[in-house]
Design a protein around this motif. Structure first.
Motif, PDB file in Angstrom:
ATOM      1  N   ARG A   1       5.118   2.033  14.312  1.00 45.10           N
ATOM      2  CA  ARG A   1       5.039   3.373  14.918  1.00 45.10           C
ATOM      3  C   ARG A   1       5.291   4.449  13.873  1.00 45.10           C
ATOM      4  NH1 ARG A   1       7.714   0.706  19.259  1.00 45.10           N
ATOM      5  NH2 ARG A   1       9.751   1.414  18.488  1.00 45.10           N
ATOM      6  N   THR A   2       6.234   4.209  12.990  1.00 47.26           N
ATOM      7  CA  THR A   2       6.541   5.189  11.944  1.00 47.26           C
ATOM      8  C   THR A   2       5.365   5.367  10.996  1.00 47.26           C
ATOM      9  OG1 THR A   2       8.911   4.722  12.041  1.00 47.26           O
ATOM     10  CG2 THR A   2       8.074   5.709  10.016  1.00 47.26           C
ATOM     11  N   LEU A   3       4.790   4.267  10.543  1.00 45.20           N
ATOM     12  CA  LEU A   3       3.673   4.346   9.609  1.00 45.20           C
ATOM     13  C   LEU A   3       2.419   4.913  10.264  1.00 45.20           C
ATOM     14  CD1 LEU A   3       4.008   1.003   7.589  1.00 45.20           C
ATOM     15  CD2 LEU A   3       4.926   3.262   7.053  1.00 45.20           C
ATOM     16  N   ALA A   4       2.277   4.690  11.568  1.00 43.54           N
ATOM     17  CA  ALA A   4       1.098   5.193  12.289  1.00 43.54           C
ATOM     18  C   ALA A   4       1.021   6.712  12.239  1.00 43.54           C
ATOM     19  CB  ALA A   4       1.114   4.711  13.733  1.00 43.54           C
ATOM     20  N   GLY A   5       2.183   7.376  12.161  1.00 47.18           N
ATOM     21  CA  GLY A   5       2.181   8.836  12.135  1.00 47.18           C
ATOM     22  C   GLY A   5       1.927   9.425  10.759  1.00 47.18           C
ATOM     23  N   LEU A   6       1.734   8.572   9.753  1.00 47.39           N
ATOM     24  CA  LEU A   6       1.606   9.075   8.382  1.00 47.39           C
ATOM     25  C   LEU A   6       0.183   9.063   7.855  1.00 47.39           C
ATOM     26  CD1 LEU A   6       4.709   7.282   6.807  1.00 47.39           C
ATOM     27  CD2 LEU A   6       4.585   9.575   7.792  1.00 47.39           C
ATOM     28  N   THR A   7      -0.689   8.211   8.415  1.00 48.98           N
ATOM     29  CA  THR A   7      -2.066   8.110   7.933  1.00 48.98           C
ATOM     30  C   THR A   7      -3.011   8.023   9.129  1.00 48.98           C
ATOM     31  OG1 THR A   7      -2.217   5.689   7.886  1.00 48.98           O
ATOM     32  CG2 THR A   7      -1.220   6.762   5.966  1.00 48.98           C
ATOM     33  N   PRO A   8      -4.285   8.408   8.936  1.00 49.37           N
ATOM     34  CA  PRO A   8      -5.249   8.319  10.040  1.00 49.37           C
ATOM     35  C   PRO A   8      -5.642   6.886  10.389  1.00 49.37           C
ATOM     36  CG  PRO A   8      -6.326   9.058   8.026  1.00 49.37           C
ATOM     37  CD  PRO A   8      -4.854   9.050   7.746  1.00 49.37           C
ATOM     38  N   GLY A   9      -5.432   5.950   9.456  1.00 49.34           N
ATOM     39  CA  GLY A   9      -5.787   4.558   9.728  1.00 49.34           C
ATOM     40  C   GLY A   9      -4.763   3.865  10.592  1.00 49.34           C
ATOM     41  N   LYS A  10      -5.230   2.950  11.449  1.00 49.46           N
ATOM     42  CA  LYS A  10      -4.333   2.229  12.336  1.00 49.46           C
ATOM     43  C   LYS A  10      -3.570   1.158  11.559  1.00 49.46           C
ATOM     44  CE  LYS A  10      -4.212   0.099  16.899  1.00 49.46           C
ATOM     45  NZ  LYS A  10      -5.001  -0.224  18.107  1.00 49.46           N
ATOM     46  N   PRO A  11      -2.253   1.030  11.785  1.00 48.73           N
ATOM     47  CA  PRO A  11      -1.481  -0.004  11.088  1.00 48.73           C
ATOM     48  C   PRO A  11      -1.971  -1.401  11.439  1.00 48.73           C
ATOM     49  CG  PRO A  11      -0.021   1.598  12.103  1.00 48.73           C
ATOM     50  CD  PRO A  11      -1.401   1.868  12.642  1.00 48.73           C
ATOM     51  N   VAL A  12      -1.908  -2.300  10.473  1.00 44.18           N
ATOM     52  CA  VAL A  12      -2.220  -3.711  10.688  1.00 44.18           C
ATOM     53  C   VAL A  12      -0.912  -4.482  10.613  1.00 44.18           C
ATOM     54  CG1 VAL A  12      -3.409  -5.738   9.803  1.00 44.18           C
ATOM     55  CG2 VAL A  12      -4.539  -3.513   9.739  1.00 44.18           C
ATOM     56  N   THR A  13      -0.569  -5.143  11.703  1.00 43.41           N
ATOM     57  CA  THR A  13       0.697  -5.873  11.785  1.00 43.41           C
ATOM     58  C   THR A  13       0.447  -7.364  11.667  1.00 43.41           C
ATOM     59  OG1 THR A  13       1.647  -4.176  13.215  1.00 43.41           O
ATOM     60  CG2 THR A  13       2.726  -6.324  13.220  1.00 43.41           C
ATOM     61  N   ASP A  14       1.223  -8.016  10.821  1.00 47.24           N
ATOM     62  CA  ASP A  14       1.120  -9.456  10.611  1.00 47.24           C
ATOM     63  C   ASP A  14       2.460 -10.092  10.985  1.00 47.24           C
ATOM     64  OD1 ASP A  14       0.959 -12.055   9.748  1.00 47.24           O
ATOM     65  OD2 ASP A  14       0.146 -11.579   7.773  1.00 47.24           O
ATOM     66  N   PRO A  15       2.582 -10.606  12.229  1.00 45.39           N
ATOM     67  CA  PRO A  15       3.853 -11.189  12.666  1.00 45.39           C
ATOM     68  C   PRO A  15       4.264 -12.417  11.864  1.00 45.39           C
ATOM     69  CG  PRO A  15       2.401 -10.752  14.534  1.00 45.39           C
ATOM     70  CD  PRO A  15       1.581 -10.610  13.296  1.00 45.39           C
ATOM     71  N   VAL A  16       3.277 -13.167  11.376  1.00 46.94           N
ATOM     72  CA  VAL A  16       3.600 -14.390  10.630  1.00 46.94           C
ATOM     73  C   VAL A  16       4.353 -14.050   9.346  1.00 46.94           C
ATOM     74  CG1 VAL A  16       2.665 -16.402   9.453  1.00 46.94           C
ATOM     75  CG2 VAL A  16       1.639 -15.629  11.616  1.00 46.94           C
ATOM     76  N   ASN A  17       3.832 -13.088   8.601  1.00 43.92           N
ATOM     77  CA  ASN A  17       4.464 -12.696   7.338  1.00 43.92           C
ATOM     78  C   ASN A  17       5.420 -11.517   7.487  1.00 43.92           C
ATOM     79  OD1 ASN A  17       3.083 -14.601   5.559  1.00 43.92           O
ATOM     80  ND2 ASN A  17       1.242 -13.439   6.034  1.00 43.92           N
ATOM     81  N   ARG A  18       5.516 -11.010   8.738  1.00 42.06           N
ATOM     82  CA  ARG A  18       6.414  -9.886   9.052  1.00 42.06           C
ATOM     83  C   ARG A  18       6.122  -8.683   8.169  1.00 42.06           C
ATOM     84  NH1 ARG A  18      12.171 -13.166  10.158  1.00 42.06           N
ATOM     85  NH2 ARG A  18      11.263 -14.604  11.682  1.00 42.06           N
ATOM     86  N   THR A  19       4.865  -8.282   8.164  1.00 42.21           N
ATOM     87  CA  THR A  19       4.449  -7.124   7.384  1.00 42.21           C
ATOM     88  C   THR A  19       3.686  -6.131   8.253  1.00 42.21           C
ATOM     89  OG1 THR A  19       2.332  -8.107   6.709  1.00 42.21           O
ATOM     90  CG2 THR A  19       4.238  -8.494   5.271  1.00 42.21           C
ATOM     91  N   VAL A  20       3.730  -4.881   7.842  1.00 39.09           N
ATOM     92  CA  VAL A  20       2.923  -3.828   8.427  1.00 39.09           C
ATOM     93  C   VAL A  20       2.276  -3.085   7.263  1.00 39.09           C
ATOM     94  CG1 VAL A  20       2.852  -1.757   9.867  1.00 39.09           C
ATOM     95  CG2 VAL A  20       4.522  -3.554  10.349  1.00 39.09           C
TER      96      VAL A  20
END
Length: 331
Positions: free
Chosen positions: A246-265
């Motif tokens: 949610r935090t990163l979504a407000g910083l760029t026009p691109g939608k965040p990509v979340t990877d639960p396996v590697n725990r990355t956004v």
């Protein structure tokens, strides 16, 4: 540069399913051209049409200067084909498989024997040459299958997901063998779901989805134009993924990509240093200490995900809703 494979407006329908809507390709001689796409995108159908195993419903294609519809015999004399599954006879030895193919290709018994011996040596199969193919490991069968596709000294080689099921070591062995063929002037059209494979081998890449080419270029060009740089944040706890996204979504026009396996956004880095600083401040406000916080260059995985909205992996599909960026789009 001469064109070894050309396709214009290829179409194919199976009942109610439009497998190919419009495929346009131009593959320069002596290069590796990779075709990427999700399951069911039309990769294998394209290869089957270009190798004369299937007739298109529309469009035109030439391979090695021959029309696939009106000069099918000439096309077959010019190509080699290795598919997803080994096509050798498991009851015959490796040597017998290659000799038989040579005889069927009218090399004569002496010519077939010499070509078989040459390929067994080149592909590291001499010690296993007189064992039945059913005793070969998966990697050895793949090597034998590739050797079989080269008995007739083709100028164009079609590889339809040839490393499916192989471990990384086996894939790398096959990659080097492909490079060796290209060094000798062979043109290779490769379909694959291993994006690293395309990155390692391909001079150019076409991404197809729903039977249409949606992007084409060199791997570096696609990564630069479609993927760009991304800010990636890794966290320790799965519970932190959602607030970070949610935090990163407000910083760029691109939608965040979340990877639960590697725990990355990750998000596209469109604002440079300002975006990095804002992301760091946002994480500090959340009280989240990231495990890793880095800017990285996009990979073909990112390009594939951005263009198709999904990422195919050997273990299955991981879906994500991502808008298609600029460039060639489906009609």
């Amino acid at each position: 540069m001469e064109t070894a494979i050309s396709a214009e407006g290829l179409r194919k329908r199976y009942g109610d399913h439009q497998a190919l809507s419009r495929i346009d390709l131009a593959v320069p001689t002596g290069t590796v051209f990779a075709v990427l796409g999700p399951n069911g995108a039309g990769k294998t159908t394209t290869v089957r049409i270009l190798s004369t195993l299937l007739e298109p419903d529309g469009g035109r294609a030439t391979v090695a200067g021959h029309d696939v519809a009106t000069q099918a015999r000439e096309v077959r004399r010019s190509i080699g084909l290795a598919g997803q599954y080994a096509s050798v006879d498991e009851r015959l030895t490796g040597r017998e498989n290659l000799r038989l193919i040579g005889v069927l290709l009218h090399l004569g018994r002496r010519g077939a024997k010499g070509r078989a011996d040459e390929l067994l040596e080149r592909f590291g199969l001499v010690e296993a040459a007189d064992r039945p193919a059913r005793t070969y490991s998966g990697g050895m069968r793949r090597r034998l299958d590739l050797a079989a596709s080269l008995v007739g000294r083709p100028s164009v080689l079609f590889l339809d997901e040839p490393t499916t099921g192989l471990d990384l070591s086996g894939r790398r062995t096959l990659w080097q063998m492909v490079r060796d063929q290209v060094a000798e002037g062979v043109t290779v059209l490769l379909t694959t779901q291993y994006l690293e494979e395309a990155d390692q081998l391909a001079d150019r890449v076409a991404v197809i989805d729903r039977g249409t080419v949606i992007a084409e270029g060199s791997p570096d060009q696609l990564k630069r134009e479609v993927g760009g740089e991304r800010l990636e944040v890794s966290v320790t706890s799965l519970a932190d993924l959602a607030p970070v996204a949610r935090t990163l979504a407000g910083l760029t026009p691109g939608k965040p990509v979340t990877d639960p396996v590697n725990r990355t956004v990750s998000v596209p880095l469109t604002g440079g240093v300002r975006t990095i600083a804002a992301a760091a401040s946002g994480l500090e406000a959340l009280g989240i200490e990231p495990r890793d916080f880095a800017v990285r260059r996009s990979t073909l995985d990112d390009v594939f995900l951005a263009l198709t909205g999904r990422q195919d992996e050997p273990e299955g599909e991981r879906m994500a809703a991502v808008a298609v960026p600029g460039g060639r789009r489906p009609a």
